[in-house]
Write an enzyme that holds these catalytic residues in place. Structure first.
Site, PDB file in Angstrom:
ATOM      1  N   GLY A   1     -18.648   7.014   3.940  1.00 47.98           N
ATOM      2  CA  GLY A   1     -18.656   5.740   4.086  1.00 47.98           C
ATOM      3  C   GLY A   1     -17.912   5.150   2.624  1.00 47.98           C
ATOM      4  O   GLY A   1     -17.009   5.819   2.198  1.00 47.98           O
ATOM      5  N   SER A   2     -18.648   4.153   2.275  1.00 49.69           N
ATOM      6  CA  SER A   2     -18.046   3.342   1.105  1.00 49.69           C
ATOM      7  C   SER A   2     -17.956   4.185  -0.198  1.00 49.69           C
ATOM      8  O   SER A   2     -17.276   3.485  -1.080  1.00 49.69           O
ATOM      9  CB  SER A   2     -18.632   1.898   0.929  1.00 49.69           C
ATOM     10  OG  SER A   2     -18.606   1.277   2.099  1.00 49.69           O
ATOM     11  N   THR A   3     -18.537   5.247  -0.355  1.00 55.04           N
ATOM     12  CA  THR A   3     -18.301   6.015  -1.474  1.00 55.04           C
ATOM     13  C   THR A   3     -16.954   6.455  -1.901  1.00 55.04           C
ATOM     14  O   THR A   3     -16.551   6.917  -2.806  1.00 55.04           O
ATOM     15  CB  THR A   3     -19.321   7.246  -1.579  1.00 55.04           C
ATOM     16  OG1 THR A   3     -19.003   7.980  -0.362  1.00 55.04           O
ATOM     17  CG2 THR A   3     -20.648   6.945  -1.607  1.00 55.04           C
ATOM     18  N   LEU A   4     -15.919   6.346  -0.899  1.00 61.83           N
ATOM     19  CA  LEU A   4     -14.625   6.482  -0.828  1.00 61.83           C
ATOM     20  C   LEU A   4     -13.837   5.458  -1.124  1.00 61.83           C
ATOM     21  O   LEU A   4     -12.569   5.623  -1.650  1.00 61.83           O
ATOM     22  CB  LEU A   4     -14.187   7.212   0.447  1.00 61.83           C
ATOM     23  CG  LEU A   4     -13.774   8.716   0.497  1.00 61.83           C
ATOM     24  CD1 LEU A   4     -15.064   9.391  -0.032  1.00 61.83           C
ATOM     25  CD2 LEU A   4     -13.034   9.049   1.759  1.00 61.83           C
ATOM     26  N   LYS A   5     -14.481   4.161  -1.207  1.00 65.52           N
ATOM     27  CA  LYS A   5     -13.384   3.097  -1.656  1.00 65.52           C
ATOM     28  C   LYS A   5     -12.961   3.144  -3.035  1.00 65.52           C
ATOM     29  O   LYS A   5     -11.986   2.666  -3.063  1.00 65.52           O
ATOM     30  CB  LYS A   5     -14.442   1.807  -1.299  1.00 65.52           C
ATOM     31  CG  LYS A   5     -14.650   1.396   0.164  1.00 65.52           C
ATOM     32  CD  LYS A   5     -15.461   0.095   0.314  1.00 65.52           C
ATOM     33  CE  LYS A   5     -15.893  -0.295   1.723  1.00 65.52           C
ATOM     34  NZ  LYS A   5     -16.935  -1.131   1.921  1.00 65.52           N
TER      35      LYS A   5
END
Length: 575
Positions: A295-299
């Protein structure tokens, strides 16, 4: 004058005398042979008509090396125990002794009878690895034909707290899981042997000192783990999984400068000292061998790729419209869009999927793929742990436009938690990706340069804003410390489709932000307690673990607190 030769030198023995002398020599030789045979067959102290003996070559087990934490606290040790052996043809148990023996050994009387009925065997095991007290009780019975062997039994002082790291051995101390498996040769040492004479009751009566080879003890292994931090992490993840009615949870704690794994825990766990409750499924080290869509931890990596390649800056404004973006026949949405235009920093702060997708679409797929690949996604993390997952990162040439867009916010790519924690080292070291290890290091590794110092600092600053007012990670705050990190919430992929009701909730961050000491990564699988956003489920776990750890390690604070607002916030938990 030449000396005269004596007549003695010229003497010759007669044929008769020569034969007599030869006969005497042969007779003496025969007497010696006869005496040796007599001693061997009739006067051997180990073999008489009433006391037959047998000779055995016995293995002497080596003491397996200890596994300790970085401060020398034992995590796995071998203790001396006894194994009960019997010579079935020499054991004659009364009914009373039979009952007593089966009770001490904690085996069924029928099983004891079965083992003692193997009369064709010289020695059988009745029970392996019993305590000294039980061995003493058996000896007190005075049963002929029963003897003991010395063995070692592996013991794990911290039980379920360190089970997924240390692993376990089988009854013969052969590594089966975890560090015990990976470093088996180093830990196991070299067995010795001895040549022993035993009587018919299987009792040792003598040994040959010339055939004694002592065992060589195995090497000790100091791990990088700090048991104090391990305890913090274990307590908090167990609590979070139970309170959120989740399927499981994992935590990884890294030294932000050395890449050493200071703590790694999973819940549920198991006690390696109780083999009756052991199941392979629960022994899986989820943080290392299982993968999930982060999820957003890769943004932050999407933003870093675009900044490094020159497509955006932290202040570049992106129009997200009404929080909806059409890509082909698919639509990407933001849960709670707050305004039409967001800078790149704000996209990370409020965790905008639409904004992240637009950043990704500004650059070639190869640029995003390169960043993901450089930080270790799709590759073995090489932590030195057996069975570690590589994750899933397809080659950029196979990506569809919608896939590139969704990968920018962590869907369509799978990683392990330990991979994710390692990837964040590029934000704590000025752009270097650190190698990680479970074994204590003596020196700092150089790491591999992935991005410029400027890009690393820029993204690090964005991650600090995530935990500030208006960000998705305010519940990750720690009193007295500047914290940087990113929330993550991802729909679980079940049976080939994304579930509408099952999620992975995560948070990855580091502190102190001004001089990073620790990286903590948290993931909770399928929380069903009413909350599922990473900012409300995983961020508080991060806060407790990193806060307690920093204070324990006496890491100086880098933030002056005026007022404490974290508990009064109603943060956006999107992301």
């Amino acid at each position: 004058m030449r000396p005269e030769l004596t007549n003695v030198l010229g003497l010759r023995l007669s044929v008769r005398r020569s034969r007599l002398l030869l006969a005497l020599i042969i007779l003496c030789f025969l007497v010696l042979v006869a005496r040796a045979l007599y001693l061997q067959c009739f006067e051997n102290p180990y073999k008489t008509a009433k006391q037959p003996w047998l000779a055995y070559t016995e293995m002497l087990r080596a003491n397996r090396g200890k596994i300790t934490d970085r401060r020398g606290v034992p995590l796995a040790i071998s203790t001396s125990v006894k194994t009960v052996c019997a010579s079935p043809r020499d054991v004659n148990l009364s009914a009373s002794d039979h009952q007593k023996l089966s009770h001490i050994l904690e085996i069924q009387p029928a099983l004891l009878t079965k083992r003692l009925s193997q009369k064709n065997k010289g020695c059988v095991y009745l029970k392996r690895q019993i305590s000294p007290d039980k061995a003493k009780a058996i000896s007190a019975l005075g049963v002929p034909g029963i003897s003991f062997e010395n063995e070692y039994k592996r013991y794990y002082p911290k039980g379920e707290v360190t089970a997924h790291i240390v692993g376990l051995t089988d009854i013969d101390e052969i590594g089966q899981e975890g560090i015990e498996l990976e470093y088996h040769e180093w830990l196991s040492g070299k067995p010795g042997k001895r040549f022993v004479y035993r009587d018919r009751e299987n009792n040792p009566i003598d040994e040959d000192p010339d055939k004694l080879f002592l065992p060589q003890k195995g090497h000790d292994l100091p791990l990088s783990i700090d048991l104090r931090l391990q305890n913090f992490a274990f307590r908090e993840i167990k609590k979070a999984v139970i309170e959120n009615d989740a399927k499981s949870g994992s935590v990884v704690v890294l030294d932000a400068q050395s890449g050493e794994i200071l703590a790694l825990v999973n819940w549920p766990s198991y006690n390696p000292n109780n083999r009756k409750t052991y199941r392979p499924s629960i022994a899986r080290n989820l943080a290392v061998v299982d993968i999930f869509e982060p999820g957003s931890t890769l943004k932050p990596f999407n933003a870093a790729a675009a900044i490094e390649a020159g497509y955006v800056t932290p202040r570049t404004s992106i129009n997200i419209g009404n929080g909806r973006l059409r890509v082909g026949n698919k639509e990407i949405t933001d849960t709670h869009p707050k305004k039409t235009d967001l800078t790149v920093s704000e996209i990370i702060k409020v965790s905008s999927n639409v904004g992240s997708a637009q950043i990704a679409l500004k650059m070639p797929s190869e640029e995003l793929w390169r960043m993901f690949s450089l930080v270790g996604f799709g590759k073995s993390p090489e932590s030195g742990f057996p069975g570690e997952a590589k994750g899933r990162l397809r080659k950029f040439s196979t990506w569809k436009t919608i896939e590139k867009a969704t990968m920018s916010f962590g869907h369509g790519i799978s990683v392990s938690l330990i991979q994710l924690a390692r990837a964040y080292t590029i934000f704590t070291t000025g752009g270097r990706l650190l190698p990680i290890t479970f074994v204590k290091r003596d020196a700092l590794p150089k790491g591999r340069m992935v991005m410029s110092l400027q890009t690393s600092k820029a993204v690090g600053k964005m991650l600090e804003e995530v935990v500030e007012d208006g960000g998705t990670g305010t519940k990750a705050r720690v009193l007295g410390y500047r914290v940087a990190g990113k929330t993550g919430t991802a729909h679980k992929l079940l049976d080939g489709a994304y579930s509408k009701h099952s999620y992975y909730s995560s948070f990855v961050g580091f502190a102190p932000a001004s001089k990073p000491k620790l990286i903590v990564a948290v993931v909770i699988d399928d929380p069903r307690g009413g909350q599922y956003f990473g900012g409300t489920v995983a961020a508080p776990v991060f806060s407790q673990i990193i806060g307690n750890s920093l204070r324990l390690l006496d890491v100086p604070g880098d933030k002056k607190e005026k007022t404490i607002t974290a508990d009064r916030q109603s943060p956006s938990a999107e992301g």
